[in-house]
Structures are given as structure tokens and as C-alpha cells.
Design an enzyme around this catalytic site. Structure first.
Site, short mmCIF file in Angstrom:
data_model
loop_
_atom_site.label_atom_id
_atom_site.label_comp_id
_atom_site.label_asym_id
_atom_site.label_seq_id
_atom_site.Cartn_x
_atom_site.Cartn_y
_atom_site.Cartn_z
N SER A 183 58.09 34.09 14.93
CA SER A 183 58.12 34.69 13.45
C SER A 183 57.13 36.03 13.33
O SER A 183 57.30 36.85 13.93
CB SER A 183 57.60 33.70 12.44
OG SER A 183 57.70 33.90 11.08
N ASP A 237 69.38 32.60 11.64
CA ASP A 237 67.83 32.75 11.12
C ASP A 237 67.65 34.00 10.27
O ASP A 237 68.17 35.09 10.69
CB ASP A 237 67.09 32.69 12.41
CG ASP A 237 65.46 32.92 12.25
OD1 ASP A 237 65.31 33.08 10.91
OD2 ASP A 237 64.78 32.71 13.15
#
Length: 314
Positions: A183, A237
Site C-alpha cells: 500500500s 484492488d
């Protein structure tokens, strides 16, 4: 979730004027499947990155073992990975609170720099810094800009990490440096690897679900540096799709896309990885679109990579 994304879009629109727009035509070369050895590396470094989320490792003393709750980082524990220095966590006073560790893997002769993602919601973390880019002035990177928050996150950890890696290389000159991150940690890890390489360190970087870090000039610079770039995405995602191209952001190449599963699939085979090469490729994760939003896909990278923190929220 739709309301939250609309809120994030407001931040995007308010920041466009501050970011130089660079139009880039994307070209993509796509192949299916990767070598078993590379797939095993992705699994190993997903384990390492999962360990960066576990609170005991943030404050681990030099020489102590990197540990996780049962099942979170079995490969790390099997290799007897030991901490050099940890950073971040509940008592941290930095603005960004980037957390993780620098460690030694004596079994694989590696010096590892591992970054967890944001402890806050991704939307709020990015909004704190808007989407403004700042100049990236490393030698050889001309006209490069990067996200202001990622630059701040790296600046706040830069000294402790570079000192730790330099000392570890002096003691273990034959060890390989590997940077990992998930991330926002993947974005900061990309900056860390770029600077280590500029110092003459042949560093590889494995990132999972990283957002775009900077502009096309930066992405091109990173792709041409000595050292491997292994940027993994998962199904649809949404995080790799934020910081969009239409306000001047671009991904590094290549992309390794986990697909043919669901948003919560943890077990894949090497044949389930699609490789998209080319600056700004749209043949893999970027081609799935942001709607419907699949936040679960961001937490699952060959296992529950955020297991020690819980799911990354929006």
C-alpha cells in the site's frame, strides 16, 4: 463506499491545478505466467511485508527475531530473520508514522527494508497531503516529481534506514538488499529503493498494492535503475488505481497482476500472474476500473498481508 470515493474525488479536483499535467500514451506488452523462482520470491516478500504490520517488530531491538502471530509470516520465522532497527508505531511522533523495520535474513543472505501501509484510512492519509506533487531532486532524475505525502514519509525515515543499511552492508558486503512494502508502504519503499540505488546499492523492490508514486519521468527513472522492480497488484484492488494518470501520475513498469481468483483469494499459482510491461500499462489492474470498489483485494496478497493490523479501511 461510493460516498467515500466521491469525497476522495473532491480532493483530486482541488489539487489538479497544483500538479503539472503530462499526457502519456500507454503501451502494454502482456504475458501470462512467471518463473517458479520469482513467484516464490513474491510469496516470501509478502510474508516479510506482513511482518511489518505486527506491532512487536516496530520496536524490535537489534538482534531480536522478527515474529508474527501464528500463520502470518511463517517463512520469515523459519529463516530466523533478525531486526537491525524498527520504526513507527503507537508512540511515533512523526507526521506520517511510516512503520516497519530493517532486518537481516542470514539464510538467504539478505538485508531487508520492509514498510507497512498506512494505519489510517488510505483516503484520509492521501487527503492530508492532497495529491500535490513535489520536486524529486535525486541525481539523474530530470523533471521528476512525486507525491508530497510519500516524499514526507520517506524523508522522516531516510536517515535511520540509510544508516542501518550502510552499516549492515559494511558487515555483510555479500548480502543482497531487498526493499518491500504494501500500500502506502510500497510507495515509500519505491522511494527508498531509488535512493539506495543512487548510492550504488543494487537494491530490488517488491511492492504489493502500491499507489502511483510520481510522474512519468520518475517512473521511467526507477524502471531504468540497476535493481529489480517487482510491483504486484491483485484483481481489481483500487489502491494502485488512485493518484490517477490524468493529473500527472504514472506507474513504474513492469506490473505483476494476480488474477483468475476472487478479491479474497490467497492461494495462486505462477500461471495466475499476468505481466504487463510498459509505462502506464492499462492491460492489468488498471483495466478493471474502480467500480465496483473491491477493498478486500487490497488486503489479500498471497495471504492476508494486513493480518496484524486488520483490513485497511477507506
Amino acid at each position: 463506499m461510493k460516498l467515500l470515493i466521491l469525497g476522495a474525488s473532491g480532493v483530486l479536483l482541488s489539487s489538479v491545478a497544483a500538479i503539472p499535467f503530462v499526457a502519456e500514451r500507454s503501451t502494454t506488452n502482456t504475458t501470462v505466467g512467471i518463473k517458479e523462482s520469482l513467484f516464490n520470491n513474491f510469496k516470501l516478500f509478502a510474508n516479510v511485508t506482513a511482518a511489518a504490520y505486527c506491532p512487536p517488530n516496530e520496536n524490535a531491538t537489534a538482534g531480536s527475531l522478527i515474529t508474527c502471530p501464528e500463520g502470518v509470516c511463517p517463512q520469515v520465522e523459519a529463516d530466523g530473520v533478525t531486526s537491525i532497527v524498527g520504526f513507527g508505531g503507537s508512540n511515533d511522533t512523526t507526521t506520517t508514522n511510516i512503520k516497519g523495520f530493517v532486518a537481516l535474513n542470514p539464510v538467504r543472505s539478505q538485508i531487508i527494508v520492509s514498510f507497512a501501509g498506512s494505519g489510517n484510512t488510505i483516503r484520509n492519509w492521501l487527503a492530508d497531503f492532497s495529491f500535490v506533487q513535489v520536486a524529486y531532486t535525486i541525481t539523474g532524475c530530470r523533471a521528476c516529481t512525486v507525491h508530497s505525502g510519500f516524499a514526507k514519509g520517506w524523508a522522516e525515515r531516510r536517515t535511520v534506514i540509510l544508516n542501518a543499511v550502510t552499516a549492515a552492508l559494511a558487515a555483510h558486503p555479500d548480502y543482497k538488499v531487498v526493499v518491500t512494502g504494501h500500500s502506502i508502504g510500497g510507495a515509500v519503499g519505491t522511494l527508498a529503493a531509488a535512493e539506495l540505488r543512487s548510492m550504488g546499492v543494487d537494491a530490488d523492490v517488491y511492492s504489493y498494492g502500491s499507489p502511483r508514486v510520481g510522474n512519468a519521468a520518475f517512473a521511467s527513472f526507477v524502471a531504468t535503475q540497476k535493481g529489480g522492480n517487482y510491483r504486484m497488484t491483485h484483481e481489481n484492488d483500487p489502491v494502485p488505481q488512485i493518484l490517477p494518470t490524468w493529473i500527472g501520475y504514472q506507474h513504474t513498469s513492469p506490473e505483476y497482476w494476480l488474477t483468475n481468483g476472487t478479491t479474497t483469494t490467497d492461494v495462486y499459482e505462477k500461471e495466475n500472474v499476468v505481466v504487463c510491461e510498459g509505462l502506464g500499462s492499462e492491460g492489468c489492474n488498471a483495466g478493471t476500473g474502480l467500480i465496483p470498489i473491491a477493498g478486500d483485494a487490497h488486503n489479500h496478497y498471497l495471504g492476508v498481508i494486513t493480518a496484524c493490523q486488520g483490513p485497511v479501511a477507506w
